[in-house]
Design a protein around this motif. Structure first.
Motif, PDB file in Angstrom:
ATOM      1  N   THR A  90       0.726  -1.247  -0.085  1.00 51.68           N
ATOM      2  CA  THR A  90       0.412  -0.222   0.266  1.00 51.68           C
ATOM      3  C   THR A  90       0.674   0.772  -0.018  1.00 51.68           C
ATOM      4  OG1 THR A  90      -1.364  -1.162   1.499  1.00 51.68           O
ATOM      5  CG2 THR A  90      -2.006   1.274   1.122  1.00 51.68           C
ATOM      6  N   PHE A  91       1.792   1.495   0.883  1.00 51.92           N
ATOM      7  CA  PHE A  91       2.804   2.189   0.571  1.00 51.92           C
ATOM      8  C   PHE A  91       3.832   2.505  -0.896  1.00 51.92           C
ATOM      9  CE2 PHE A  91       3.614   2.606   5.976  1.00 51.92           C
ATOM     10  CZ  PHE A  91       2.093   2.695   5.900  1.00 51.92           C
ATOM     11  N   LEU A  92       4.389   1.174  -1.151  1.00 49.91           N
ATOM     12  CA  LEU A  92       5.187   1.978  -1.743  1.00 49.91           C
ATOM     13  C   LEU A  92       5.146   2.495  -3.447  1.00 49.91           C
ATOM     14  CD1 LEU A  92       6.819  -2.005  -1.104  1.00 49.91           C
ATOM     15  CD2 LEU A  92       8.070   0.514  -1.031  1.00 49.91           C
ATOM     16  N   PRO A  93       3.724   2.568  -3.673  1.00 48.55           N
ATOM     17  CA  PRO A  93       3.517   3.362  -5.153  1.00 48.55           C
ATOM     18  C   PRO A  93       3.406   4.456  -4.757  1.00 48.55           C
ATOM     19  CG  PRO A  93       1.698   1.176  -4.059  1.00 48.55           C
ATOM     20  CD  PRO A  93       2.847   1.400  -2.919  1.00 48.55           C
ATOM     21  N   VAL A  94       3.546   5.257  -3.295  1.00 55.42           N
ATOM     22  CA  VAL A  94       3.296   6.581  -3.421  1.00 55.42           C
ATOM     23  C   VAL A  94       4.841   7.079  -3.527  1.00 55.42           C
ATOM     24  CG1 VAL A  94       3.102   8.258  -1.151  1.00 55.42           C
ATOM     25  CG2 VAL A  94       0.657   6.279  -1.404  1.00 55.42           C
ATOM     26  N   PHE A  95       5.542   5.858  -2.609  1.00 57.83           N
ATOM     27  CA  PHE A  95       7.531   6.397  -2.299  1.00 57.83           C
ATOM     28  C   PHE A  95       8.358   6.286  -3.895  1.00 57.83           C
ATOM     29  CE2 PHE A  95       6.148   5.903   2.079  1.00 57.83           C
ATOM     30  CZ  PHE A  95       7.788   5.994   2.945  1.00 57.83           C
ATOM     31  N   GLU A  96       7.018   5.419  -5.028  1.00 61.41           N
ATOM     32  CA  GLU A  96       7.831   5.156  -6.163  1.00 61.41           C
ATOM     33  C   GLU A  96       7.108   6.892  -6.751  1.00 61.41           C
ATOM     34  OE1 GLU A  96       5.623   1.929  -7.366  1.00 61.41           O
ATOM     35  OE2 GLU A  96       6.964   0.468  -6.285  1.00 61.41           O
ATOM     36  N   ARG A  97       6.129   7.653  -6.771  1.00 63.31           N
ATOM     37  CA  ARG A  97       5.179   8.931  -7.220  1.00 63.31           C
ATOM     38  C   ARG A  97       6.174  10.323  -7.083  1.00 63.31           C
ATOM     39  NH1 ARG A  97       0.549   7.732  -6.130  1.00 63.31           N
ATOM     40  NH2 ARG A  97      -0.072   9.053  -4.122  1.00 63.31           N
ATOM     41  N   HIS A  98       7.385   9.328  -5.782  1.00 62.78           N
ATOM     42  CA  HIS A  98       7.463  10.638  -5.370  1.00 62.78           C
ATOM     43  C   HIS A  98       9.315  10.465  -4.987  1.00 62.78           C
ATOM     44  CE1 HIS A  98       3.938  13.687  -3.659  1.00 62.78           C
ATOM     45  NE2 HIS A  98       4.052  12.277  -3.679  1.00 62.78           N
ATOM     46  N   GLU A  99       9.670   9.078  -5.801  1.00 64.74           N
ATOM     47  CA  GLU A  99      11.341   9.251  -5.118  1.00 64.74           C
ATOM     48  C   GLU A  99      11.055   9.375  -4.088  1.00 64.74           C
ATOM     49  OE1 GLU A  99      12.813  11.202  -9.243  1.00 64.74           O
ATOM     50  OE2 GLU A  99      12.126   9.881 -10.612  1.00 64.74           O
ATOM     51  N   ARG A 100      11.190   8.584  -3.822  1.00 62.97           N
ATOM     52  CA  ARG A 100      11.617   8.806  -1.697  1.00 62.97           C
ATOM     53  C   ARG A 100      11.853   7.302  -1.928  1.00 62.97           C
ATOM     54  NH1 ARG A 100      11.087  13.306  -3.543  1.00 62.97           N
ATOM     55  NH2 ARG A 100      11.205  14.846  -1.799  1.00 62.97           N
ATOM     56  N   ARG A 101      12.380   6.900  -0.784  1.00 62.31           N
ATOM     57  CA  ARG A 101      12.570   5.777  -0.018  1.00 62.31           C
ATOM     58  C   ARG A 101      12.485   5.434   0.860  1.00 62.31           C
ATOM     59  NH1 ARG A 101      18.320   7.541  -1.134  1.00 62.31           N
ATOM     60  NH2 ARG A 101      19.226   5.701  -2.992  1.00 62.31           N
ATOM     61  N   LEU A 102      11.540   4.038   0.675  1.00 63.53           N
ATOM     62  CA  LEU A 102      10.955   3.548   2.094  1.00 63.53           C
ATOM     63  C   LEU A 102      11.906   2.586   2.380  1.00 63.53           C
ATOM     64  CD1 LEU A 102       6.996   2.053   2.104  1.00 63.53           C
ATOM     65  CD2 LEU A 102       9.703   1.100   3.777  1.00 63.53           C
ATOM     66  N   VAL A 103      12.590   2.833   3.634  1.00 62.04           N
ATOM     67  CA  VAL A 103      13.300   1.965   4.554  1.00 62.04           C
ATOM     68  C   VAL A 103      12.983   1.118   5.761  1.00 62.04           C
ATOM     69  CG1 VAL A 103      15.440   1.678   6.023  1.00 62.04           C
ATOM     70  CG2 VAL A 103      14.961   3.744   4.087  1.00 62.04           C
ATOM     71  N   PHE A 104      12.266   0.049   5.140  1.00 59.93           N
ATOM     72  CA  PHE A 104      11.774  -0.827   5.948  1.00 59.93           C
ATOM     73  C   PHE A 104      13.190  -1.642   6.808  1.00 59.93           C
ATOM     74  CE2 PHE A 104      10.514  -5.355   7.015  1.00 59.93           C
ATOM     75  CZ  PHE A 104       9.030  -5.044   7.883  1.00 59.93           C
ATOM     76  N   ARG A 105      12.605  -1.665   8.620  1.00 60.41           N
ATOM     77  CA  ARG A 105      14.003  -2.125   9.094  1.00 60.41           C
ATOM     78  C   ARG A 105      13.187  -3.085   9.355  1.00 60.41           C
ATOM     79  NH1 ARG A 105      15.731   0.332  15.234  1.00 60.41           N
ATOM     80  NH2 ARG A 105      17.224  -0.808  14.597  1.00 60.41           N
TER      81      ARG A 105
END
Length: 867
Positions: A264-279
């Motif tokens: 659910t989160f990753l499409p938002v990060f991809e659209r803004h070219e940001r990183r989701l760092v999952f610990r």
């Protein structure tokens, strides 16, 4: 009962005994270790280490101590894992951000950014997230914060205040990554999610869509934020603060929850070219408890989840930041981009209060991981965070307190991310030249001091012959540092000490010798530092460096005496040879008192807590008469048994059996408690004995004439089995057998299950059945009696936390530290509501007994009319 009945009961009890005994089985096996292997040393003449042609592109650090108050009055009194970063600058009314605190934070921020970017960092993780969200322009989300909500105005002000700080970091080459646990909540957000998604259900996509809308708003409002670091495996009470509106909740429990959240989160990060760092960090319990350590658990949660925006962050060791652990095997599986986590201020190794060179370990790990982890893109280095910040020294990197040793590790680890082939010696030489002096003698001396420091920690801080084994109980792997709890608690707990001594075995002499070797190494380090005084007299921190080494020497000396005592006492319990251990105990007590007197009020180098170990010694001295009492008790039971066999059951012997049934448990319990706790137990015995005497004076026979007291006697067998070892060398010998002898443990649990079961059947036969029919009044009386007893117990039972703490304080079985208590009550899902379980059962018994008694009276024949 026929022969077949007792045999069946015995077999069932034996099966249960074997099953229960297996839970407490301690398994030990050798394990692969991350051995620090340095590359060839770079000669001093070579100058700075060569730059690697392929440095790791992502080099993250936390925000250090920026925004963390140096609240000296509160330091050392809290085990909370909350950092309290930025708490003081947030106001509850306009202007919402305290101007002077914000100015101080901005100054500290610039100082920190300059230092870590100079060492090689290009990303900074800031412990904030919800503080910047308003949800005003979040697509698909209605009003979270009403127009008059204080948090709405505060979040606007915080966003405006922090944006310039983040922009300056970006100009210096460091992107900003915000950090949060999931679930992250404020009161208003909690209320909104419960109202619009039907609760906080991690299986509900609507829950994650709300957070995804928040990320979208964040990236549009704060362009300098390059990503978000998300943790799901640790949250809740240890991190929440009572008077702060922001809290976390550990809500994800299954792999499908992780997948749904990320997808659910990753499409938002991809659209803004940001990183989701999952610990991938998890605390080891629950459905995701093995996510951090086991490749199959990792793949169950993340296999098939692909995105250029996803980076998985994992600690480099298979476990927390301890020594003597292998590389984390989950770093070798999966197709996601990976970064590896390190800690420069190790919480489990003194929080950086003493010299502790981590460069050899970190360098070896990075070299191996670059070869074996094809998708490795960077590191994440914790310069300040990790563990209970205020339970340790007040070292606030790089702003306050003594942080020189931490800085050496920060510099070396970031440089290794640029060039893993660099030798620790060359890195330390560069650090010394840039921070202390370019005098060749200082460079050489400090480099040697740091080189010796890790060897001293390995030998003085760990029991190496134990730490080199993989030790597990009930499929739960215990940490290699077991004798030191919550960073500064030095205790003597039966479960730990007996297991440690059993694993170490015949190598105990070398283990004891290594403690004194560590002290000699620290003295050598102190001599090196002292020899550099002519060149470092102008260094403002030089005096504190010497004091740090004095603290380390003194602490390691006390620990050396403690390990002498530990293994000497355990040897005496096993063999009866008490040669020297009492002398070691005396040396330990004196050294601990000196240590506390010298360092008790030092915020930079605080004293350690030796109270649990000292109380254990007091318990041993108070229990000197314990074996004699156990022998007398066993002899009394034997005399009673022989007298019954010879003379049969007379009224006097029946009374004696009831007294034994009451006194046996009371005496056994008293023998395991310190003398000061005997009063309540003996008082309980007096009351119970009086009750038993009344039973004898009324009626003590079953329907076939057999005394009920005799039928109940098998429940004395487990007590006799416990008292046997106690009669030899006290309660400690019982715990030695419990933790090291499987046959003894099986027999104990078999008797514990079989004795009470036999007693219950005897009670049913003697009191409740009459010719195969239930005695209604007897059944009602038994239910009412048991219900009343449980109700009385429920009234005085403390909370689950308090009950476990009391067990630790009285018995010293295992350390009920704040982290362990939190793991039991929060992470393992054992609620405090268990306190009310006895009350619930009591209510059921009282209700049943009352109902049966009422129906029995209704059915009773009416008295005959008078003639």
């Amino acid at each position: 009962m026929r022969f077949r009945g007792p045999l069946l009961l015995f077999l069932l009890a034996l099966a249960g005994g074997v099953a229960l005994a297996s839970i407490f089985e301690v398994h030990a096996e050798s394990k692969p270790l991350l051995e620090a292997g340095d590359p060839p040393a770079v000669p001093e003449s070579a100058g700075a280490p060569r730059a690697s042609p392929t440095p790791l592109p992502l080099r993250l650090v936390d925000a250090g101590a920026v925004g963390i108050p140096a609240d000296t009055l509160a330091w050392g009194t809290s085990y909370s894992h909350a950092t309290h970063a930025f708490d003081r600058l947030m106001l509850r009314s306009a202007p919402w951000v305290e101007p002077r605190e914000m100015a101080r934070t901005a100054s500290d921020w610039d100082r920190y950014v300059e230092r870590v970017t100079g060492w090689g960092a290009n990303g900074i993780i800031v412990d904030a997230f919800l503080e910047f969200l308003t949800f005003e322009n979040a697509e698909g989300v209605s009003t979270v914060y009403p127009a008059d909500a204080p948090l709405l105005h505060r979040h606007r002000a915080l966003r405006e205040s922090f944006a310039p700080l983040f922009d300056r970091a970006a100009e210096a080459g460091a992107g900003i990554y915000l950090k949060t646990d999931m679930l992250a909540l404020t009161p208003e957000l909690d209320e909104y999610l419960r109202a619009t998604t039907g609760g906080l259900d991690p299986a509900d996509p609507a829950l994650w869509r709300a957070y995804a809308a928040g990320f979208d708003e964040l990236f549009r409002a704060m362009p300098s934020v390059r990503g978000v670091v998300i943790r799901i495996g640790e949250a809740g009470p240890l991190f929440n603060v009572a008077d702060i509106e922001y809290r976390s909740e550990m809500a994800l429990h299954r792999p499908e929850h992780v997948r749904l959240m990320l997808e659910t989160f990753l499409p938002v990060f991809e659209r803004h070219e940001r990183r989701l760092v999952f610990r991938s960090w998890s605390v080891g319990v629950g459905g995701l408890g093995d996510l951090h350590n086991r490749p199959d658990a990792y793949l169950a949660s993340l296999e098939g989840v692909h995105s250029p925006a996803l980076v998985v962050s994992t600690k480099y060791t298979q476990g927390d930041y301890f020594g003597f652990l292998p590389l984390n095997p989950t770093l070798f599986v999966g197709e996601q981009q990976r970064i590896v986590e390190f800690q420069a201020r190790r919480e489990f190794e003194g929080f950086g209060a003493f010299a502790n060179d981590l460069a050899p370990l970190h360098g070896t790990a990075l070299r191996q991981l670059r070869e074996r982890t094809p998708h490795l893109v960077g590191i994440s280095l914790w310069t300040q965070e990790g563990g209970p910040l205020r339970a340790g020294p007040m070292s606030l990197y790089p702003l306050s307190g003594y942080w020189r040793w931490i800085d050496a590790n920060v510099h070396a680890t970031l440089q290794l991310a640029l060039n893993p082939e660099a030798s620790p010696d060359s890195l330390h030489a560069r650090w010394v030249r840039e921070t202390l002096s370019d005098d060749p003698a200082v460079v050489e001396g400090m480099t040697e001091l740091l080189r010796l420091s890790r060897r001293a920690v390995d030998r003085g801080w760990y029991l190496r012959d134990f730490a080199k084994h993989r030790v597990s109980v009930a499929d739960f792997e215990v940490p290699p540092l077991l004798w030191i709890q919550e960073w500064d608690q030095i205790g003597a707990w039966w479960a730990i000490d007996t297991s440690v001594a059993d694993v170490v075995g015949d190598d105990w002499r070398s283990t004891v010798a290594e403690g004194h070797e560590a002290v000699a190494l620290v003295r050598r380090m102190r001599a090196i530092a002292e020899s550099l005084e002519p060149a470092l007299t102008d260094d403002a921190e030089y005096a504190r460096m010497l004091r740090s080494l004095d603290h380390q020497e003194n602490l390691f000396q006390v620990l050396a005496f403690h390990r002498e005592t530990l293994f000497g006492y355990q040897r005496w319990l096993r063999t009866g040879d008490d040669t020297g251990w009492r002398d070691s105990a005396t040396r330990f007590e004196r050294a601990a008192a000196t240590h506390h007197a010298e360092w008790g009020n030092d915020l930079d180098f605080p004293s350690f807590e030796f109270g649990p170990a000292l109380r254990a010694l007091d318990r041993e001295r108070q229990g000197a008469a314990t074996p004699a009492i156990a022998r007398v008790t066993l002899a009394g039971l034997l005399v009673l048994l022989l007298a019954t066999a010879v003379r049969g059951v007379t009224p006097i012997l029946a009374s004696s059996w009831i007294a034994a049934l009451i006194a046996g448990p009371a005496i056994t319990l008293a023998l395991f408690l310190p003398r000061g706790a005997w009063g309540p137990v003996l008082g309980l015995f007096v009351v119970a004995f009086a009750t038993g005497a009344v039973a004898v004076l009324t009626r003590d026979r079953s329907s076939d004439g057999t005394p009920v007291s005799l039928l109940l006697s098998p429940q004395l067998l487990p007590l006799a089995w416990v008292l046997g070892p106690v009669a030899i060398r006290g309660t400690g010998y019982f715990w030695v057998l419990f933790w090291t002898s499987t046959p003894y443990r099986i027999a104990l649990f078999t008797l514990l299950l079989g004795g009470p079961t036999w007693a219950a059947l005897a009670h049913i036969r003697g009191r409740l059945l009459d010719g195969g029919r239930w005695r209604a009044r007897g059944l009602a009386a038994s239910a009412l009696t048991a219900g009343a007893a449980l109700a009385a117990a429920a009234l005085v039972l403390p909370s689950l936390d308090d009950s476990l703490r009391a067990a630790d304080g009285l018995l010293g079985v295992m350390p009920m530290t704040r982290a362990i208590l939190n793991g039991i009550t929060v992470y393992a899902g054992v609620p405090d509501a268990l306190r009310w379980l006895p009350a619930a059962i009591a209510g059921l018994l009282l209700g049943t007994g009352g109902l049966v008694l009422a129906r029995a009276r209704q059915r009773a024949p009416a008295d005959p009319a008078p003639s």
